[in-house]
Design an enzyme around this catalytic site. Sequence first.
Site, short mmCIF file in Angstrom:
data_model
loop_
_atom_site.label_atom_id
_atom_site.label_comp_id
_atom_site.label_asym_id
_atom_site.label_seq_id
_atom_site.Cartn_x
_atom_site.Cartn_y
_atom_site.Cartn_z
N LYS A 1 -39.73 -21.97 -30.79
CA LYS A 1 -38.41 -22.38 -31.29
C LYS A 1 -38.15 -21.73 -32.66
O LYS A 1 -37.07 -21.21 -32.92
CB LYS A 1 -38.34 -23.91 -31.45
N GLU B 1 -30.52 -25.77 -27.22
CA GLU B 1 -29.89 -25.61 -25.90
C GLU B 1 -28.82 -26.67 -25.68
O GLU B 1 -27.69 -26.38 -25.27
CB GLU B 1 -30.94 -25.74 -24.79
N HIS C 1 -45.07 -21.91 4.46
CA HIS C 1 -44.71 -20.54 4.83
C HIS C 1 -44.69 -19.63 3.61
O HIS C 1 -44.13 -18.54 3.66
CB HIS C 1 -43.36 -20.54 5.54
N LYS D 1 -33.03 -36.66 -27.20
CA LYS D 1 -33.74 -37.63 -28.04
C LYS D 1 -33.48 -37.33 -29.53
O LYS D 1 -33.13 -38.20 -30.29
CB LYS D 1 -35.23 -37.58 -27.74
N GLY E 1 -40.08 -37.84 -24.80
CA GLY E 1 -39.04 -37.24 -23.96
C GLY E 1 -39.41 -37.22 -22.49
O GLY E 1 -38.61 -37.58 -21.61
N ARG E 2 -40.65 -36.83 -22.19
CA ARG E 2 -41.04 -36.71 -20.78
C ARG E 2 -41.35 -38.07 -20.14
O ARG E 2 -41.69 -38.15 -18.98
CB ARG E 2 -42.24 -35.76 -20.66
N GLU F 1 -47.08 -30.76 -20.64
CA GLU F 1 -46.71 -30.98 -22.04
C GLU F 1 -47.60 -32.08 -22.63
O GLU F 1 -47.85 -32.12 -23.83
CB GLU F 1 -45.22 -31.35 -22.17
O1 F6P Z 1 -39.18 -28.65 -26.62
C1 F6P Z 1 -39.81 -29.69 -26.00
C2 F6P Z 1 -39.05 -30.96 -26.10
O2 F6P Z 1 -39.21 -31.50 -27.36
C3 F6P Z 1 -39.46 -31.95 -25.03
O3 F6P Z 1 -40.58 -32.67 -25.37
C4 F6P Z 1 -38.23 -32.75 -24.88
O4 F6P Z 1 -38.23 -33.47 -23.67
C5 F6P Z 1 -37.19 -31.66 -24.91
O5 F6P Z 1 -37.66 -30.76 -25.88
C6 F6P Z 1 -35.80 -32.08 -25.23
O6 F6P Z 1 -35.73 -32.73 -26.47
P1 F6P Z 1 -34.48 -33.60 -26.87
O7 F6P Z 1 -34.36 -34.71 -25.89
O8 F6P Z 1 -34.77 -34.08 -28.25
O9 F6P Z 1 -33.27 -32.72 -26.83
#
Ligand code: F6P
Length: 551
Positions: free
Chosen positions: A515, A216, A391, A210, A274-275, A360
């Site tokens: 972060k 990452e 189990h 987003k 995002g979620r 979240e």
């Molecule tokens: O760190 C949390 C977050 O901001 C989430 O809310 C989001 O889904 C995820 O990181 C990834 O963010 P992006 O889509 O901006 O890479």
Amino acid sequence: MSMGQAPVDPTSTAAWPRLAALAGELEPDLRRWFVEDPSRAERLTHEVGDLRVDLSKNLVDDAVLGALVDLARAVGLEERRDAMLRGERINVTEDRAVLHTALRQPRGASLHVDGQDVVADVHEVLDRVYAFAEQVRSGEWTGVTGKQIETVVNIGIGGSDLGPVMAYEALQPFADGPACRFLSNIDPTDAALTLRGLDPETTLFVVSSKTFGTLETLTNARLCRTWLLDGLPESVRSEAVARHFVAVSTALDKVADFGIDPENAFGFWDWVGGRYSLDSAIGTSLVLAIGPAAFSELLAGMHAVDEHFRTTPLESNVPALMGLINVWYVDLLGARTHAVLPYAQLLHRFPAYLQQLTMESNGKSVRWDGSPVTAGTGEVFWGEPGTNGQHAFYQLLHQGTQVVPCDFIAFAAPSYPLVDGEQDVHELLLANFLAQSQALAFGKSAEEVRAEGTAEQIVPARVFAGNRPSTSIMAPRLTPSVLGQLVALYEHITFTQGVVWGIDSFDQWGVELGKQLATRLGPVLAGDADALADQDPSTRALVAYYREHRS
Ligand code: F6P
């Protein structure tokens, strides 16, 4: 209600002391409740779309449900729902509208926000995603050496990963396009293993972010770009990124800075959390896998549940009731966790997906006006598919000391019908699905245990107290539409809980500090002595251990 106003304190409503009194006098006896009220199962079973939701094994009666609905009205659930659907900026701390429901409005509908028809915008992007997916799926879009795309690697994390991977796994029977892999973790192992065995000539990367600023995702995207270029003949390298990388983001300028052709980028908007973004262009890898028609069915399923949530009176509004019952468990009966137990292997990533959606959203200690919450919030969601969980952790569900409300999910028709001799194996699965909620609800008394000839000293260990709450959700079969319905159901459950607690379910400030600190710790690990000296003693010792053992 103005969204800038203080939320209504749920504990200040007339319904709250009623609920507290009902909780205090509660003597749960599901065996007796079902005998005394033969219509209990029928009365407490509701339908939403194709979902049949049986609430009858919950620790609620008419008085509790009535008080919960009164609570919802008193805190303004309906008004806030309508404000969300209208596009008001109910995400107060980020000053944003919350319009994931617009992502699944049918073509031709309209919703104007700040003078802009957001539904028209949604369909414009969807059409571009669909056209691109058709090109890749048909083989018209090839890699830089002319070979058809065989594998799609989605690079994203959080909401840019969990929804797509969950749905890709859930909809395997509908996957007739390229195979997908999902790369999310900053652990280089994830990149190494995701890329293992892939052919650069036939691999397409979808960078999903987003913000296009997530450490990452950008790191993994660069690793993949290097892997791609290293694996291709030098003569085609200059054209390779354009043929092998597409992006999904709200930050199209940053996409261009990364070197991805804006023609190959699909946008969405800051009003999609995002979620809550599986149904935006973030679903591009899923569209590549299952095709536009199946993805449209997923959207239609979500919309059907949105309509139910929008129009159904709270007394039979399924997401509202489920959210309110969750509040009952968390705040009045002391539950701290909630298990989601799909009796469907294809839903094996559904609990992980729900963890981000619910935790979240509602793992907060302050309300949308900055004041402290007045009741417990944000239970821990967790789960595994049945029967595997049986189990592993069901022991605690049946005989532990905590209240753990459970959602059981199952489908009448198997996705892969198989028989073992005469035995329909799906029926074995369903027998377990039914057995577990029965055992939790009705238990096994000491008398029943003794009647089996159990030695007296181990009778207590073999007693099941019962009266452990669960909801059973069934649908005819797991289709794209039904998956969409499940996702929208849990979105609105989460929203309902957030409104009762007065929290902004659409921000996530709690992820920021880690972060920031990670950014500062990078130089420490790389050997910056001054930066190391500023660290706390525990961190310094851990860094020393790292130095000593890194070979
Ligand atoms: O760190 C949390 C977050 O901001 C989430 O809310 C989001 O889904 C995820 O990181 C990834 O963010 P992006 O889509 O901006 O890479």
